[in-house]
Each structure stands twice: as C-alpha cells, then as structure tokens.
Design an enzyme around this catalytic site. Structure first.
Site, PDB file in Angstrom:
ATOM      1  N   LYS A 175       7.592  11.730   1.032  1.00 36.48           N
ATOM      2  CA  LYS A 175       7.672  10.268   1.948  1.00 36.48           C
ATOM      3  C   LYS A 175       9.033   9.818   2.007  1.00 36.48           C
ATOM      4  O   LYS A 175       9.912   9.732   1.154  1.00 36.48           O
ATOM      5  CB  LYS A 175       6.945   9.531   0.867  1.00 36.48           C
ATOM      6  CG  LYS A 175       6.838   7.867   1.467  1.00 36.48           C
ATOM      7  CD  LYS A 175       6.160   7.161   0.806  1.00 36.48           C
ATOM      8  CE  LYS A 175       6.691   5.739   0.982  1.00 36.48           C
ATOM      9  NZ  LYS A 175       5.998   4.614  -0.341  1.00 36.48           N
ATOM     10  N   HIS A 232      14.915   2.259   6.313  1.00 36.83           N
ATOM     11  CA  HIS A 232      15.034   0.932   5.664  1.00 36.83           C
ATOM     12  C   HIS A 232      15.076  -0.275   6.717  1.00 36.83           C
ATOM     13  O   HIS A 232      14.524  -1.114   6.747  1.00 36.83           O
ATOM     14  CB  HIS A 232      16.066   1.058   4.733  1.00 36.83           C
ATOM     15  CG  HIS A 232      16.042  -0.161   3.975  1.00 36.83           C
ATOM     16  ND1 HIS A 232      14.798  -1.017   3.529  1.00 36.83           N
ATOM     17  CD2 HIS A 232      17.035  -1.091   3.290  1.00 36.83           C
ATOM     18  CE1 HIS A 232      15.242  -2.032   2.712  1.00 36.83           C
ATOM     19  NE2 HIS A 232      16.592  -2.211   2.834  1.00 36.83           N
ATOM     20  N   CYS A 274       3.899  -0.519   7.436  1.00 31.78           N
ATOM     21  CA  CYS A 274       4.025  -1.310   6.257  1.00 31.78           C
ATOM     22  C   CYS A 274       4.919  -2.523   6.607  1.00 31.78           C
ATOM     23  O   CYS A 274       5.603  -2.319   7.799  1.00 31.78           O
ATOM     24  CB  CYS A 274       4.612  -0.537   5.095  1.00 31.78           C
ATOM     25  SG  CYS A 274       4.707  -1.613   3.693  1.00 31.78           S
ATOM     26  N   THR A 309       3.835   5.077  -3.517  1.00 31.25           N
ATOM     27  CA  THR A 309       5.204   5.132  -4.357  1.00 31.25           C
ATOM     28  C   THR A 309       6.029   3.771  -3.883  1.00 31.25           C
ATOM     29  O   THR A 309       6.240   3.376  -2.751  1.00 31.25           O
ATOM     30  CB  THR A 309       6.104   6.133  -4.087  1.00 31.25           C
ATOM     31  OG1 THR A 309       5.929   6.712  -2.386  1.00 31.25           O
ATOM     32  CG2 THR A 309       5.358   7.454  -5.039  1.00 31.25           C
ATOM     33  N   ARG A 310       6.767   3.153  -4.748  1.00 34.84           N
ATOM     34  CA  ARG A 310       7.614   2.337  -4.433  1.00 34.84           C
ATOM     35  C   ARG A 310       8.846   2.533  -5.463  1.00 34.84           C
ATOM     36  O   ARG A 310       8.592   2.786  -6.932  1.00 34.84           O
ATOM     37  CB  ARG A 310       7.420   0.729  -4.887  1.00 34.84           C
ATOM     38  CG  ARG A 310       6.322  -0.037  -3.820  1.00 34.84           C
ATOM     39  CD  ARG A 310       6.952   0.240  -2.474  1.00 34.84           C
ATOM     40  NE  ARG A 310       6.088  -0.523  -1.466  1.00 34.84           N
ATOM     41  CZ  ARG A 310       5.199   0.294  -0.656  1.00 34.84           C
ATOM     42  NH1 ARG A 310       4.821   1.349  -0.844  1.00 34.84           N
ATOM     43  NH2 ARG A 310       4.292  -0.531   0.176  1.00 34.84           N
ATOM     44  N   LYS A 336       9.462  -3.534  -7.173  1.00 34.05           N
ATOM     45  CA  LYS A 336       9.932  -3.331  -8.622  1.00 34.05           C
ATOM     46  C   LYS A 336       9.933  -4.538  -9.216  1.00 34.05           C
ATOM     47  O   LYS A 336       9.766  -4.324 -10.606  1.00 34.05           O
ATOM     48  CB  LYS A 336      11.252  -2.632  -8.450  1.00 34.05           C
ATOM     49  CG  LYS A 336      12.403  -3.187  -7.830  1.00 34.05           C
ATOM     50  CD  LYS A 336      13.596  -2.636  -7.804  1.00 34.05           C
ATOM     51  CE  LYS A 336      13.775  -1.490  -6.615  1.00 34.05           C
ATOM     52  NZ  LYS A 336      13.409  -2.179  -4.991  1.00 34.05           N
ATOM     53  N   HIS A 348       0.960  -0.995  -0.173  1.00 33.88           N
ATOM     54  CA  HIS A 348       0.132   0.158   0.167  1.00 33.88           C
ATOM     55  C   HIS A 348       0.792   1.249   0.069  1.00 33.88           C
ATOM     56  O   HIS A 348       2.164   1.192   0.142  1.00 33.88           O
ATOM     57  CB  HIS A 348      -0.904   0.113   1.102  1.00 33.88           C
ATOM     58  CG  HIS A 348      -0.241  -0.089   2.484  1.00 33.88           C
ATOM     59  ND1 HIS A 348       0.042  -1.517   2.800  1.00 33.88           N
ATOM     60  CD2 HIS A 348      -0.126   0.539   3.659  1.00 33.88           C
ATOM     61  CE1 HIS A 348       0.710  -1.219   4.063  1.00 33.88           C
ATOM     62  NE2 HIS A 348       0.567  -0.146   4.419  1.00 33.88           N
TER      63      HIS A 348
END
Ligand SMILES: Cc1cc2nc3c(=O)[nH]c(=O)nc-3n(C[C@H](O)[C@H](O)[C@H](O)COP(=O)(O)OP(=O)(O)OC[C@H]3O[C@@H](n4cnc5c(N)ncnc54)[C@H](O)[C@@H]3O)c2cc1C
Length: 382
Positions: A267, A271, A315, A49-50, A349, A46
C-alpha cells in the site's frame, strides 16, 4: 421527554470510538452518535493500515503524547488478547534537510529515542527496494509499525459498549446548542441532552463546530495497492518496514509492506498530493491517471513496487493551517463542548491517547497531557 447523558460523542470514527471507550470505562453515562455504520469507508479511518511511530518529524512536542499512546495500544491489545500494534520498524527517508529526515532527527535528539542513521550505501545493502539519490539517507526506528484502523475502531466500540456506552449508528446529528441545563443535540426533529458534548466528526468538524475558529480544509487522498514486480518476500513485513520517503521538495510518499496474501499488494500513497474537497460531494472513484501518477513515482524510487494495481481507495484528510491537531474546548469560555480535529493526515496513531484526553477534558475540564501546542487559540486573530 428526552434522555439526559453525562456526555454525548458525535462521530464514532478513530477518535470518537476511543473517546466513547475512555468515557464509559470511567463510569460516565455516554451516548455515541454516528451517521454511518460502525466502521465505514466514508471518512478517514478505513483501510487496513496506519503508520505508528515515535520519532516524530512533524514536531518533537508530540513525543510525550506518543509515549502514552504506545502504552494505551499495549493496554488495548491486552484487553482484547490480540496484538493491535504490529512492529515492522519504520524508515524516514530523504535529503538531510528534508522535513522528514531533519525533523525525525530533531525528535530523536530531544527525547533520546533509539534509532539508526542509514547512509545511501547501507540502504542499498539492507533495503535495496528503495532507490536513494546521492546525499539522501534514512533514519530507522525499530519500535514502529502499523495498526489496523478498522480493527482499532471496532475494538474501541466493543469495549465502550461493554462498559455501558449507548452507541447509535445511521444517526446524523443535524445541530446542537447549549442552554441552562446543558447541551442539546439535534437529530432531525428529535433531540438528546447531556452535560457535555465531544465533537469528533472528522471531515465534518467544520460543519458541526463552526465556532472553533480554525479554518479546516478537507483534502482528498488516495491509497493505492500494487503487486510487486519481484518476489513478494522482498516486500514482506520482515524485509520491508513502513516508510515515509521525501521524494522531492514538499512531496512525500508513505507505504507499508504486504499484509497477508501476496495478492493484497503493497500500500502506498502521496501525503500531500490531492485536491481540497467537500466531504459530502467528494469523488470516490480513482482515475487511471491517478494510478499512473503513483506508478511513475514508484518506477523512479521503489521500482519493484511499480507492478499491477490491485485497488485504490479514497480517504479524507482534515487539515489545519499548520497541519498540527486541534484538541480543545470550543473557544468562547463555554467548557461544555470539546472538539478534536486530530488528523492533518497523521492522527490515527494517537487515537487511544486522544480518547483519553477528550475524556479528561469532558469530565474534569483539564488533562495532564501536554496539549497546549494543540490549542484552538493559536489560530485566533488578534
Ligand atoms: C489515506 C490516509 C492515510 C493515513 N495514514 C495515516 C498513518 O499512516 N498514520 C496515522 O497516524 N494517521 C494516518 N492518517 C490519518 C488518520 O487516519 C486520521 O487522523 C484519523 O482517522 C482521523 O479520525 P477521526 O476520528 O478524526 O475521523 P473519522 O474516523 O472519519 O471519524 C469521524 C466520524 O464522524 C462521523 N460524523 C461526521 N459528521 C457527523 C454527524 N453530523 N452526525 C453523526 N456522525 C458524524 C463520520 O461519519 C465519521 O465516522 C491517514 C489518513 C488517510 C485518509
């Protein structure tokens, strides 16, 4: 009496929606099962953007898969007459010895990928939003950008259905087993049958495929959106590429330009920072302390981005021990069940190519794509 399908796909998120689409377009009789609605915020796919990039610091062996994924993003965009992959360029920033910089350079050298190395003074001139320390540098890749995961999942589902896939939502798979006729998938007291099973259950993969033999962890990660302190134009897609910034040993933040209205904000996310969780009980609220942790990092490294918070979203990362994907038949010699855990925080991706690979493995038993390095066997205890 139950129906029999060629393939059942469990989990219709990033990878399952792509697999359903690829299977359906090849004419297979497909049933997709998803516990939540189509495109939801409970898993890993969700948000808006990725990052998509080819110069891959995680391992050069991903690059051939990325080449195919780029082709498939283009094919998918043509199929729906909408550009899904928006090019902003990408900056991989850090100390020369950081994994982000040294790994990116290893990939570009091995595959001859176009790139620019930007030293600190050049970065200060071209991208003054970032504050680099002495000796840090960036690798810029022009052919990179982002996709909307929600748009991608929606598109894959729509095309799968158009090619005849049957997609059932709000349907939780409670178990499965194989017998002499094929695979039996349990939905509470009900069951459905197929020749093959594809498990793309994201953070729930360990529950559905305990025999995978890979100790998967689920990590809670937060995406923060902040309004910049300076002009929104400084953070527009033409001035502020997607980026991954190695801000210290073992610490990375990633981020995106403002998409759409200035009030949407930039955003950003850590990581690696975040606890291991159970996907069924994870706390989806974000505390003021977590927002403050990100603001402090930004104040040091991207000061103008450290403005007011717009929103934060939780997430889930599904992490393998080496943080590379697992795409394989279930170990044990039964080729009827295929599993993909293509996450470890960097899988979106690849969704189109993973969908293609899963369709290959389910329908033909093998794939021409070079995925040996993603086998489950690498974790086998000898
Ligand atoms: C904060 C964050 C940032 C990220 N950034 C990037 C990035 O910039 N670039 C990138 O490439 N990747 C990125 N990723 C990783 C990427 O988003 C994931 O790799 C990808 O979304 C994983 O897709 P999936 O299909 O494995 O999981 P999901 O999309 O979560 O799909 C799994 C599905 O299975 C369903 N399911 C589970 N159990 C059952 C059951 N029993 N019955 C029926 N259905 C079930 C779930 O409901 C879910 O819909 C990021 C991830 C996060 C969380």
């Amino acid at each position: 009496m139950s129906d029999t399908y060629d393939v059942i796909v469990v989990g219709l998120g990033g990878h399952g929606s792509a697999a359903a689409r690829q299977l359906a377009r090849r004419g297979a009789r497909v049933l997709g099962l998803e516990r939540f609605g189509p495109v939801h915020a409970q898993g890993s796919s969700h948000g808006d953007t990725r990052i998509v990039r080819m110069a891959y610091f995680e391992h050069p062996d991903y690059v051939p898969l990325l080449r195919r994924s780029y082709e498939l993003w283009a094919e998918l965009s043509r199929a729906v007459d909408e550009e899904l992959f928006v090019r902003t360029g990408a900056l991989m920033i850090g100390a020369p010895e950081s994994a982000v910089v040294s790994g990116t350079l290893a990939s570009v050298e091995r595959w001859g990928l176009p790139h620019e190395v930007l030293d600190r003074p050049t970065m200060a001139r071209r991208y003054p939003q970032f504050r680099l320390r002495a000796g840090e540098l960036a690798v810029y890749e022009a052919d990179a950008g982002y996709v909307s995961p929600q748009a991608a999942v929606r598109t894959h589902l729509r095309l799968a259905a158009a090619d005849g896939a049957e997609l059932r939502f709000l349907t939780t798979v409670t178990g499965w087993h194989t017998d002499s006729t094929g695979v039996v998938v349990e939905i509470g007291d009900d069951e459905v049958r197929a020749d093959k099973l594809v498990i793309t259950a994201g953070a729930w993969t360990a529950q559905l495929a305990p025999r995978l033999g890979v100790p998967l962890r689920v990590g809670r990660r937060v995406m923060h959106y902040l309004v910049p302190l300076t002009s929104a134009a400084d953070f527009a897609p033409d001035r502020f590429p997607v980026f991954i910034f190695s801000t210290g040993p073992g610490d990375e933040i990633y981020g995106f330009p403002i998409i759409g209205a200035a009030a949407n904000g930039v955003k950003v996310g850590f990581h690696h920072r975040g606890p291991d969780v159970d996907p069924d009980t994870v706390d989806r609220r974000v505390s003021p302390a977590e927002e403050e942790e990100m603001r402090q990092l930004l104040a040091d490294r991207i000061p103008a981005a450290a403005g007011p918070h717009v929103q934060s979203k939780v997430c889930l990362y599904t992490l393998t021990p080496d943080e590379h994907f697992v795409i394989d038949h279930l170990p044990g010699g039964d080729d009827r069940v295929v599993v993909a855990s293509a996450c470890s925080g960097h899988g979106f991706k690849f969704t189109p190519v993973v969908g293609e690979i899963l369709a290959d493995l389910a329908l033909t038993g093998s794939t021409p794509q070079p995925i040996e390095f993603l086998s489950a066997a690498r974790f086998a205890v000898h």
